[in-house]
Design an enzyme around this catalytic site. Structure first.
Site, short mmCIF file in Angstrom:
data_model
loop_
_atom_site.label_atom_id
_atom_site.label_comp_id
_atom_site.label_asym_id
_atom_site.label_seq_id
_atom_site.Cartn_x
_atom_site.Cartn_y
_atom_site.Cartn_z
N GLU A 89 -6.34 6.32 -6.93
CA GLU A 89 -7.03 5.07 -7.28
C GLU A 89 -7.77 4.52 -6.07
O GLU A 89 -7.22 4.46 -4.98
CB GLU A 89 -6.00 4.05 -7.79
CG GLU A 89 -6.60 2.77 -8.31
CD GLU A 89 -7.80 3.03 -9.22
OE1 GLU A 89 -7.62 3.68 -10.26
OE2 GLU A 89 -8.91 2.59 -8.87
N LYS A 97 -8.45 10.89 -0.91
CA LYS A 97 -7.98 9.50 -0.95
C LYS A 97 -7.61 9.02 0.46
O LYS A 97 -8.03 7.96 0.91
CB LYS A 97 -6.78 9.38 -1.90
CG LYS A 97 -6.12 8.04 -1.92
CD LYS A 97 -7.04 6.94 -2.43
CE LYS A 97 -6.57 5.59 -1.97
NZ LYS A 97 -7.43 4.50 -2.35
N CYS A 137 -2.53 -0.54 2.27
CA CYS A 137 -3.01 0.85 2.26
C CYS A 137 -3.48 1.41 3.60
O CYS A 137 -3.04 2.48 4.00
CB CYS A 137 -4.14 0.98 1.25
SG CYS A 137 -3.57 0.72 -0.43
P1 NAD Z 1 3.61 -1.86 -5.73
O1 NAD Z 1 4.74 -1.87 -4.78
O2 NAD Z 1 2.87 -3.13 -6.03
O3 NAD Z 1 4.11 -1.29 -7.15
C1 NAD Z 1 4.89 -0.15 -7.30
C2 NAD Z 1 5.93 -0.41 -8.39
O4 NAD Z 1 6.60 0.82 -8.69
C3 NAD Z 1 7.02 -1.40 -8.01
O5 NAD Z 1 7.01 -2.50 -8.91
C4 NAD Z 1 8.32 -0.58 -8.11
O6 NAD Z 1 9.43 -1.32 -8.58
C5 NAD Z 1 7.93 0.49 -9.09
N1 NAD Z 1 8.77 1.70 -9.04
C6 NAD Z 1 9.15 2.42 -7.95
N2 NAD Z 1 9.88 3.48 -8.32
C7 NAD Z 1 9.98 3.44 -9.67
C8 NAD Z 1 10.60 4.27 -10.64
N3 NAD Z 1 11.25 5.38 -10.27
N4 NAD Z 1 10.51 3.92 -11.95
C9 NAD Z 1 9.85 2.81 -12.33
N5 NAD Z 1 9.23 1.99 -11.46
C10 NAD Z 1 9.27 2.30 -10.14
O7 NAD Z 1 2.59 -0.76 -5.20
P2 NAD Z 1 1.01 -0.70 -5.44
O8 NAD Z 1 0.31 -1.58 -4.47
O9 NAD Z 1 0.75 -0.85 -6.90
O10 NAD Z 1 0.71 0.79 -4.99
C11 NAD Z 1 1.12 1.90 -5.76
C12 NAD Z 1 0.49 3.15 -5.20
O11 NAD Z 1 -0.93 3.07 -5.30
C13 NAD Z 1 0.78 3.39 -3.71
O12 NAD Z 1 0.91 4.76 -3.49
C14 NAD Z 1 -0.46 2.86 -3.02
O13 NAD Z 1 -0.69 3.49 -1.79
C15 NAD Z 1 -1.55 3.24 -4.01
N6 NAD Z 1 -2.74 2.38 -3.96
C16 NAD Z 1 -2.62 1.04 -3.79
C17 NAD Z 1 -3.76 0.24 -3.81
C18 NAD Z 1 -3.66 -1.24 -3.63
O14 NAD Z 1 -4.70 -1.88 -3.49
N7 NAD Z 1 -2.49 -1.85 -3.65
C19 NAD Z 1 -5.01 0.81 -4.03
C20 NAD Z 1 -5.10 2.18 -4.22
C21 NAD Z 1 -3.95 2.96 -4.19
C1 UDX Z 2 -8.50 -0.63 0.42
C2 UDX Z 2 -9.70 0.23 0.02
O1 UDX Z 2 -10.90 -0.55 0.18
C3 UDX Z 2 -9.57 0.70 -1.41
O2 UDX Z 2 -10.64 1.56 -1.75
C4 UDX Z 2 -8.25 1.44 -1.55
O3 UDX Z 2 -8.06 1.87 -2.89
C5 UDX Z 2 -7.10 0.56 -1.14
O4 UDX Z 2 -7.30 0.09 0.22
P1 UDX Z 2 -7.77 -3.15 -0.02
O5 UDX Z 2 -6.85 -2.91 1.12
O6 UDX Z 2 -7.22 -3.69 -1.29
O7 UDX Z 2 -8.53 -1.79 -0.40
O8 UDX Z 2 -8.94 -4.16 0.43
P2 UDX Z 2 -10.22 -3.98 1.38
O9 UDX Z 2 -11.32 -4.74 0.78
O10 UDX Z 2 -10.47 -2.60 1.74
O11 UDX Z 2 -9.75 -4.78 2.69
C6 UDX Z 2 -8.79 -4.27 3.59
C7 UDX Z 2 -8.72 -5.16 4.81
O12 UDX Z 2 -9.92 -5.06 5.57
C8 UDX Z 2 -8.56 -6.65 4.50
O13 UDX Z 2 -7.68 -7.23 5.42
C9 UDX Z 2 -9.97 -7.20 4.65
O14 UDX Z 2 -10.00 -8.56 4.96
C10 UDX Z 2 -10.47 -6.35 5.81
N1 UDX Z 2 -11.95 -6.25 5.84
C11 UDX Z 2 -12.63 -5.66 4.83
C12 UDX Z 2 -12.63 -6.76 6.96
O15 UDX Z 2 -12.01 -7.27 7.89
N2 UDX Z 2 -13.99 -6.63 6.99
C13 UDX Z 2 -14.71 -6.04 5.99
O16 UDX Z 2 -15.96 -5.96 6.12
C14 UDX Z 2 -14.01 -5.54 4.87
#
Ligand code: NAD
Ligand code: UDX
Length: 474
Positions: free
Chosen positions: A171, A226, A282
């Site tokens: 994602e 990713k 991330c």
């Molecule tokens: P999160 O911690 O918000 O959510 C993960 C959820 O999974 C938790 O609620 C946890 O309780 C649940 N979980 C864990 N093990 C489980 C199991 N065995 N069965 C059922 N539920 C279970 O994490 P997130 O921010 O949603 O990130 C998830 C993944 O996506 C990570 O690998 C992260 O790196 C990736 N990712 C995150 C973002 C972001 O912006 N947060 C963007 C892109 C990718």
């Molecule tokens: C990032 C990636 O952008 C996204 O594609 C991936 O799936 C998850 O990780 P996120 O961490 O949610 O997303 O937000 P992002 O907008 O990338 O910002 C990350 C950090 O960089 C924040 O603290 C933001 O304030 C900072 N940032 C971003 C800056 O300081 N300057 C910028 O120009 C952009």
């Protein structure tokens, strides 16, 4: 033959699972989408009638949940039955950096991915397409495949037929803009070997995403793309933050420099805002993971190259905290400092790895009394991040913090205001009023470049801005 997908299960109802599945359900009304989680509280919050209590704050999310919840979008703790019914399962669980054992501090902790795979192996029935959505080290799909293969073999013995296709579809959403990113992504990546499964997944995305934006790769390229995308984005931020310090030292202005370099199409305008250092769950985790992978494959110099992106990021946070101390006559002990913004960026309630955390910790260690404000973050989150209880009475000896939703009360008698998150409400501040409330000499430190110099003119407030330094002509 492509499978007709009627029921989808998403394991992990977090910042990715929640919005991703909400948009999928919104666009595919004929598919029943159920998110499951081991965290009962989180599932209850997703099911709360009061939509302001959803566990994830994301512009536009509430409306989508309202339209679809309990129609074709469900949140449940019944993991076994939801997996059993599903034709397609997304694994969207947390993959944080390991805190102990081999690879601690660098490698991703895959125990939640493994437990998800084991749940799928145990409860699924028939043919199931398993989509790895979590961000993982290259070759994690192999781990999932191995666990599922065991259960495929056992199913022949026990006569309960099970088979699996494992795909990678990482994602790319960014928090704060997740809904738009999901509805109009730059690209969708599908990595796999099983063409039918890949076509089934792309068929779902194609309901709202043009086919030419869907890229097919092998599984390992998908997983590595990713990590690489996040590493490149973070590298860009460390580059511009490094230049911000040089601007402050030389009299160049960071906005002018980023405009000038961004005009080159090869560089581009986006993601060039200098700030207090990047945060979020991330970037740091994924670079540490990349560093670990490079070390594992014997690429020592490459590993050090990427590690420097993090070294610069930590330096940016530290230098801002120490600059605040320096400007306040070298000490912040017993001084009141207002901190505006605790989320790692605007439009999210997420505080993971927020630059506010390390800056607050540094100031607390130096004895400051912090008054923190954030429009979406709750005091319990701050307490968890700072590992320190909120104290309504400021301490005489050691630093303390307190939360206040009223901006005027935050700055009353404060020596300094530090702006750390670019929330819209902070862009409209009346500094004339603030100057009367703050103790003199009063300082505003704008780490996000959201305050115009003009709004401070004639107030007597001293002003520092990232990439500009101290503004002399106020
Ligand atoms: P999160 O911690 O918000 O959510 C993960 C959820 O999974 C938790 O609620 C946890 O309780 C649940 N979980 C864990 N093990 C489980 C199991 N065995 N069965 C059922 N539920 C279970 O994490 P997130 O921010 O949603 O990130 C998830 C993944 O996506 C990570 O690998 C992260 O790196 C990736 N990712 C995150 C973002 C972001 O912006 N947060 C963007 C892109 C990718
Ligand atoms: C990032 C990636 O952008 C996204 O594609 C991936 O799936 C998850 O990780 P996120 O961490 O949610 O997303 O937000 P992002 O907008 O990338 O910002 C990350 C950090 O960089 C924040 O603290 C933001 O304030 C900072 N940032 C971003 C800056 O300081 N300057 C910028 O120009 C952009």
């Amino acid at each position: 033959m492509t499978s007709q997908i009627k029921k989808i299960c998403c394991i992990g109802a977090g910042y990715v699972g929640g919005p991703t599945m909400a948009v999928l359900a919104d666009r595919c009304k004929d598919i029943k989408v159920t998110l499951v989680d081991i965290d009962k509280k989180r599932i209850n919050a997703w099911n709360d009638k009061d939509l302001s209590k959803l566990p994830v704050f994301e512009p536009g999310l509430k409306e989508i949940i309202k339209r679809n919840r309990n129609k074709n979008l469900f949140f449940s703790t019944d993991i076994a039955n939801t997996i059993k019914e599903a034709d397609m399962i997304f694994i969207s669980v947390n993959t944080p950096t390991k805190t102990s054992g081999f690879g601690a501090g660098y490698a991703s902790d895959l125990k939640w991915v493994e437990s998800s795979a084991r749940q799928v192996a145990e409860y699924s029935s028939g043919h199931t397409i398993v989509v790895e959505k979590s961000t993982v080290p290259v070759r994690t799909a192999e781990l999932i495949q191995n666990i599922l293969s065991e259960s495929e073999e056992n199913s022949f013995i026990s006569n309960i037929k099970k088979s699996f296709s494992v795909l990678s579809s990482p994602e790319f959403l960014a928090e704060g803009t997740a809904i738009n990113d999901l509805e109009n992504p730059d690209r969708v990546l599908i990595g796999g070997e099983d063409n039918n499964a890949m076509r089934s997944l792309s068929g779902i995305y194609e309901r709202w995403i043009p086919a030419n934006k869907i890229l097919f790769t092998n599984v390992w390229s998908s997983e590595l793309s990713k990590l690489t995308a996040n590493a490149f984005l973070a590298q860009r931020l460390s580059s511009i933050n490094a230049i911000s310090a040089l601007c402050e030292a030389t009299g160049a202005e960071i906005k002018e420099v980023s405009n000038a370099i961004g005009a080159d199409k090869r560089i581009g305008k986006k993601f060039l805002d200098a700030g207090p250092g990047f945060g979020g769950s991330c970037f740091q985790k994924d670079i540490l993971n990349l560093v670990y992978l490079c070390q594992y494959y014997g690429l020592e110099k490459i590993s050090r190259y990427w590690e420097h992106v993090l070294i610069v990021n930590n330096w940016q946070k530290e230098r801002i905290a120490s600059l605040v101390v320096e400007k306040l006559f070298g000490t912040v002990t017993n001084k009141k400092i207002a901190m505006f913004g605790f989320a790692f960026k605007a439009n999210t309630n997420d505080t993971r790895e927020s630059p506010s955390i390390s800056i607050a910790k540094d100031l607390l260690e130096n004895g400051a009394n912090l008054m923190i404000n954030d429009p979406q973050v709750l005091p319990y989150q701050i307490e968890k991040e700072l590992c320190k209880k909120e104290s309504k009475i400021f301490s005489e000896k050691e630093g303390s913090w307190s939360f206040n939703s009223n901006l005027n009360e935050c700055v009353k008698d404060a020596d300094a205001l530090i702006i750390l998150t670019a929330w819209d409400e902070y862009k409209e501040i009346n500094f004339e009023k603030f100057s009367k409330l703050m103790r003199k000499p009063s300082w505003v430190f704008d780490t996000r470049k959201i305050i115009s110099k003009n709004s401070l003119k004639g107030t007597g407030i001293k002003f520092w801005q990232v990439g500009m330094g101290e503004c002399s002509s106020l």
